[in-house]
Design an enzyme around this catalytic site. Structure first.
Site, PDB file in Angstrom:
ATOM      1  N   THR C  71     -24.704 -10.743  -9.144  1.00 51.47           N
ATOM      2  CA  THR C  71     -26.111 -10.863  -9.154  1.00 51.47           C
ATOM      3  C   THR C  71     -26.689 -12.154  -9.671  1.00 51.47           C
ATOM      4  OG1 THR C  71     -26.513  -8.489  -9.137  1.00 51.47           O
ATOM      5  CG2 THR C  71     -28.341  -9.770 -10.001  1.00 51.47           C
ATOM      6  N   SER C 200     -17.508 -10.819  -8.233  1.00 54.55           N
ATOM      7  CA  SER C 200     -17.894  -9.869  -9.123  1.00 54.55           C
ATOM      8  C   SER C 200     -16.657  -9.118  -9.430  1.00 54.55           C
ATOM      9  CB  SER C 200     -19.084  -8.756  -8.562  1.00 54.55           C
ATOM     10  OG  SER C 200     -19.266  -7.946  -9.498  1.00 54.55           O
ATOM     11  N   ALA C 201     -16.503  -8.917 -10.808  1.00 54.46           N
ATOM     12  CA  ALA C 201     -15.067  -8.453 -11.162  1.00 54.46           C
ATOM     13  C   ALA C 201     -14.893  -6.734 -10.858  1.00 54.46           C
ATOM     14  CB  ALA C 201     -15.063  -8.669 -12.660  1.00 54.46           C
ATOM     15  N   HIS C 202     -16.123  -6.241 -11.178  1.00 53.28           N
ATOM     16  CA  HIS C 202     -16.041  -4.465 -10.871  1.00 53.28           C
ATOM     17  C   HIS C 202     -15.974  -4.147  -9.712  1.00 53.28           C
ATOM     18  CE1 HIS C 202     -20.143  -3.421  -9.740  1.00 53.28           C
ATOM     19  NE2 HIS C 202     -20.591  -4.778 -10.185  1.00 53.28           N
ATOM     20  N   THR C 238     -22.569 -16.750 -25.801  1.00 55.48           N
ATOM     21  CA  THR C 238     -21.073 -16.670 -26.000  1.00 55.48           C
ATOM     22  C   THR C 238     -20.297 -15.948 -24.687  1.00 55.48           C
ATOM     23  OG1 THR C 238     -21.346 -16.625 -28.317  1.00 55.48           O
ATOM     24  CG2 THR C 238     -19.158 -15.628 -27.593  1.00 55.48           C
ATOM     25  N   CYS C 326     -28.019   0.233  -1.850  1.00 53.45           N
ATOM     26  CA  CYS C 326     -28.882  -0.295  -2.762  1.00 53.45           C
ATOM     27  C   CYS C 326     -30.666   0.405  -2.768  1.00 53.45           C
ATOM     28  CB  CYS C 326     -28.974  -1.559  -2.844  1.00 53.45           C
ATOM     29  SG  CYS C 326     -27.576  -2.279  -3.355  1.00 53.45           S
TER      30      CYS C 326
HETATM   31  C1  LIG Z   1     -28.746 -16.363 -35.109  1.00 54.32           C
HETATM   32  C2  LIG Z   1     -28.050 -16.490 -33.896  1.00 54.32           C
HETATM   33  N1  LIG Z   1     -28.640 -16.372 -32.754  1.00 54.32           N
HETATM   34  C3  LIG Z   1     -28.096 -16.303 -31.452  1.00 54.32           C
HETATM   35  C4  LIG Z   1     -26.766 -16.447 -31.433  1.00 54.32           C
HETATM   36  C5  LIG Z   1     -26.133 -16.354 -30.126  1.00 54.32           C
HETATM   37  O1  LIG Z   1     -25.611 -15.063 -29.774  1.00 54.32           O
HETATM   38  P1  LIG Z   1     -24.471 -14.819 -28.423  1.00 54.32           P
HETATM   39  O2  LIG Z   1     -23.356 -15.285 -28.894  1.00 54.32           O
HETATM   40  O3  LIG Z   1     -24.660 -13.384 -28.407  1.00 54.32           O
HETATM   41  O4  LIG Z   1     -25.271 -15.679 -27.252  1.00 54.32           O
HETATM   42  C6  LIG Z   1     -25.908 -16.494 -32.546  1.00 54.32           C
HETATM   43  C7  LIG Z   1     -24.377 -16.717 -32.380  1.00 54.32           C
HETATM   44  O5  LIG Z   1     -24.037 -17.815 -32.602  1.00 54.32           O
HETATM   45  C8  LIG Z   1     -26.500 -16.427 -33.744  1.00 54.32           C
HETATM   46  O6  LIG Z   1     -26.048 -16.709 -34.895  1.00 54.32           O
HETATM   47  C1  LIG Z   2     -22.623  -8.234  -1.466  1.00 55.44           C
HETATM   48  C2  LIG Z   2     -22.966  -7.868  -2.765  1.00 55.44           C
HETATM   49  N1  LIG Z   2     -23.636  -8.856  -3.649  1.00 55.44           N
HETATM   50  C3  LIG Z   2     -23.909  -8.626  -4.920  1.00 55.44           C
HETATM   51  C4  LIG Z   2     -23.855  -7.491  -5.346  1.00 55.44           C
HETATM   52  C5  LIG Z   2     -24.104  -7.384  -6.932  1.00 55.44           C
HETATM   53  O1  LIG Z   2     -22.973  -7.591  -7.679  1.00 55.44           O
HETATM   54  P1  LIG Z   2     -22.973  -7.100  -9.311  1.00 55.44           P
HETATM   55  O2  LIG Z   2     -22.874  -5.831  -9.399  1.00 55.44           O
HETATM   56  O3  LIG Z   2     -21.665  -7.783 -10.112  1.00 55.44           O
HETATM   57  O4  LIG Z   2     -24.209  -7.697  -9.752  1.00 55.44           O
HETATM   58  C6  LIG Z   2     -23.084  -6.397  -4.673  1.00 55.44           C
HETATM   59  C7  LIG Z   2     -22.788  -5.379  -5.352  1.00 55.44           C
HETATM   60  O5  LIG Z   2     -23.712  -4.057  -5.299  1.00 55.44           O
HETATM   61  C8  LIG Z   2     -22.541  -6.636  -3.355  1.00 55.44           C
HETATM   62  O6  LIG Z   2     -22.029  -5.678  -2.481  1.00 55.44           O
END
Ligand SMILES: Cc1ncc(COP(=O)(O)O)c(C=O)c1O
Ligand SMILES: Cc1ncc(COP(=O)(O)O)c(C=O)c1O
Lengths: 389, 142, 389, 142
Positions: C71, C200-202, C238, C326
């Protein structure tokens, strides 16, 4: 010996968290929007995780949105709220020492015509609430301040800010980026008066790839991304169920024994800080004592450069960050250190040590044995004299 | 809700509902029913047909046919249970909420199922009354 | 007996994938942007994963961006490309049968002033390339078509579309949503001429919370989210390292024995389809044979309603989706079934069965034993006569 | 790159570079050097100081001091190795690329380190030539 002291960047996932996640990969793997039992299990897991996170910050479970990072939570919070309130005003207040995830979104918003005030901070990194008050005007729609600064550990007066904002006639939304502060300092959305709060799982021994955004009931937030909606309108796409479950478990572990954990970290932190103070020509950045995150020790070692120090510590099994956690490869000194008045030539020699409940006293002793040695070694080959800085 | 769920989100049936869906007691047709009513439309994905056997103003038997989701079947079965043995007048007082409560609650997006069963019942009772009235009128005339 | 036949919605994570991910939670947990060895390990893992994914679609490793879902990949692809090419034009072409993740982004873009043509499809779900050609104009900047339809398994003529687009004077970017097609049908970005491809991985026995977007070198894409940038400008935050590693391992497993896997699925699919054809008043949706995804069987059972059928199958241990994967809880019939001309009263009785390499013949035999029984049972209590539809 | 990395992205040092960073052979000062040159600025986070001992137009010894990142130290050490024993003229032909190549390559964002070492060398050689020229001029005059 090894000592991982970069828990502010990311943390190892707790064993219990991994165990909790595992069945959601292979057994309880259903899609949460489907009616059959496997799907319901997944939906229940999301439900329970919302409850768990909500409990830790005194929120309601329906107020928790799961995201893919604190960065994403921040982006949804900032852009989502200002887009939804565009008609009321275009003024945002934040600080000069926010994480890049806030600052880059702000840059973008400036490009879109929003006006942003970046509050200065004092020498220890504290925001002056009276300066914030001066900046408030009838176009102000959002204030965003981290409760804990990720580089120097300053605990900001968010409660005071929240009170000030609640006293205004027009609603001003208050976002608190708690990525660095969550599970390190207590957080109560009611007491603080926060309308939006961002969290990150991988900073609290949860998995990478999951964050959360608390959104107070009734807060208008426009979506900033679009697509297939599984459970949450503000974060389209299939939910990272194992990740969400992992975040909840990580929060549970952190808050179950919160006092014990934070006291442990405080002890290690203070030991580190006193140790660094004994190194000649060293400067501790940020406040001491109760106004400092239990997990943070930041020190500038004059006459040397942080990356070399980082690499030498790594060769000794110690992982740390340079002053600016987010600009390792830039030549500019950290914007946070600059904001608290550290001279660039000193800022470049800054190392950030960040703790977790899993660090031990032995690790700290070891670190305090290695650090002075490396400092000496690097100063020996440096053309810059620390006493002249 | 602040963190908005979609229309689809958090759709969850109670155990009671699923039990009824699995083992409805009142599905089927009644031969020579006193009155039959149908509501809904297969093009909308739900349709409900109710058969009532009424004797002396009392609902002696209720059966139904359902084209629809699990909630459709379960609310139909619940409705049937709730009116069986009651007088027409009593049955006319049935509330939509009673149907949902009987199932331990209904997801918001499935309330329309209870409404469909309810509307079908109302239609059947109205038909019955018209029939009675018609019969009553008819007799003097005939 | 259990039979999980909703692999189009999500899949169980393969054991090997979980094993590959595990060390990245607890041991190789470093932050990929940090210079110390733990960080480098994480960065290497991202590197290797890019290479693996790239190999499966004949791309270069630097062309792979990791996201939190297909998505999100779709949203970045569509909005990113049209924003970056706004000056050249505002016309987008897609189809009436795309996944909601495409359609909702398109809706949004229409709100922003973009013009979108939704191509009709024939009775089997095929896009008519000549109709696409007619719609091309000098404002056209993007065409987005899924290579495999997720509801009825139609394999679209993406190669032909790619050729048509390459023959145009002005560059028209071609996005292919391969979430349903990846690892089910061969995919070569060069042969197809795709500029952007979402995965999509899943959906391929990888973890939830990870997707990927192929972006052909030189394709201008504007960011659609902002914040702390770790590795990738287009996906701040990250990285989900264990998830990325998991996606790569899942791809490796799927493509290692691709022929064997797809032949296995085809066999099961055809067995299912023939079984359903023997059920009275049933209609198979989508094409037969080589132009159908090996993993998809969709069947409308007249005179009954899909959700009830889904629930009864679940009570028998069989997991499936209703016609529209969906819109389980909407009363409208699936937009895909509507587009291929299925009458609503028939569309409501549609069940989608989607396979994976892990399904067995026994599961299919079992399903073919249960389905006719449930169909009969539901028809018995239905006021709608199948023969009248 | 199509999938744009940040400035920070994929920063990775070669084994060779790290080995040199760990065990540089040429750090230190030379007592009574023929020439000393410094480039860079601690406010920018990198500074490089080079000591040359030149005898009969040949670089007999090289040492350096470094305030900077691992690449700074490694490129400095590499540069010293590359010019040691060479004539001033030969040393003047050193290319930045040779420094990087000697380390098995440098991340793009660290090329400036090789440039710094290179610039310091150039400065030292220029100083040396000026000194020579000054000396040459001085003698006739003196
Ligand atoms: C204060 C702060 N905000 C945001 C982030 C970013 O978080 P995330 O790694 O989940 O994107 C960090 C980490 O680097 C952080 O220390
Ligand atoms: C054709 C298609 N596109 C997009 C998606 C959405 O993927 P995701 O679950 O990784 O957001 C799906 C899954 O429902 C899909 O079948």
């Amino acid at each position: 010996m090894r000592a991982y002291l970069d828990n502010g960047a990311t943390t190892p996932v707790a064993k219990e968290v991994v165990e909790t996640m595992l069945p959601y990969f292979t057994e309880r793997f259903g899609h949460p929007t489907f009616l059959y039992s496997l799907g319901q299990e997944a939906a229940d897991a999301v439900d329970q995780s919302q409850k768990t996170i909500a409990r830790t910050i005194n929120a309601k479970s329906g107020e928790i949105l799961f995201t893919s990072s604190a960065t994403e939570a921040n982006d949804i919070a900032l852009r989502g709220v200002v887009y939804a309130n565009r008609k009321r005003g275009n003024h945002i207040i934040t600080t000069k020492i926010e994480n890049p995830s806030i600052l880059r979104t702000c840059e973008r918003l400036e490009g879109e015509g929003f006006k942003i005030d970046y509050l200065p901070v004092d020498g220890e990194g504290f925001v002056d609430v009276s300066k914030l008050k001066e900046k408030l005007n009838d176009k102000t729609i959002l204030v965003s301040v981290a409760n804990v600064n990720d580089e120097i550990g300053t605990i900001e007066p968010v409660e005071e800010i929240g009170k000030l904002l609640r006293d205004q006639k027009e609603k001003i939304y208050f976002h608190v980026n708690a990525a660095a502060g969550y599970a390190r300092v207590p957080f109560d959305v009611e007491q603080i008066g926060a309308d939006l709060v961002s969290l990150s799982a991988h900073k609290i021994h949860g998995p990478k790839g999951v964050g959360a955004l608390y959104i107070r009931e009734g807060t208008p937030v426009e979506p900033v991304s679009y697509g297939y909606i599984s459970l949450f309108k503000l974060k389209p796409g299939t939910e990272n169920i194992p990740g969400i479950v992992g975040l909840a478990k990580a929060a549970e572990l952190a808050f179950d024994g919160f006092e014990r954990h934070t006291n442990h970290m405080k002890k290690l932190r203070d030991k580190l800080i006193s140790g660094f103070e004994r190194v000649p020509y060293s400067v501790i950045n940020g406040p001491r004592g109760d106004k400092r995150s239990p997990a943070n020790a930041s020190c500038s070692f004059k006459g040397l450069e942080g990356e070399s120090m980082l690499m030498h510590l790594d060769l000794n099994g110690i992982s740390v960050a340079t002053g600016s956690a987010c600009s390792t490869t830039k030549l500019e000194p950290s914007h946070v250190l600059t904001a608290i008045g550290v001279k660039p030539e000193v800022a470049h020699g800054t190392i950030r040590f960040t703790l977790s409940r899993y660090n031990t006293e032995e690790e700290i002793d070891y670190t305090l044995e290695v650090v002075p040695r490396v400092v000496e070694q690097l100063r020996k080959i440096s053309p810059v004299k620390p006493e002249e800085l | 809700m602040p963190v908005e769920y979609t229309e689809r989100g958090m759709l969850k049936y109670t155990k009671k509902l699923i039990e009824r869906f699995k083992n409805p007691k009142n599905v089927g047709e009644i031969e020579n029913p006193t009155v039959v009513a149908t509501e809904g439309d297969p093009t909308c994905g739900d349709m409900f047909k109710m058969f009532l056997k009424i004797e002396n103003g009392r609902i002696e038997d209720v059966k139904f046919l359902s084209f629809g989701c699990a909630a459709n079947i379960a609310t139909g079965d619940m409705t049937a249970d709730l009116i069986k043995g009651k007088t027409v007048e009593e049955a006319g007082k049935l509330q939509i909420k009673e149907i949902a409560d009987g199932l331990g609650g209904l997801p918001a997006i499935k309330m329309h199922c209870a409404t469909l069963a309810y509307r079908t019942l109302k239609k059947a009772l109205t038909k019955y009354k018209q029939k009675q009235a018609g019969g009553a009128q008819a007799r003097p005339k005939g």
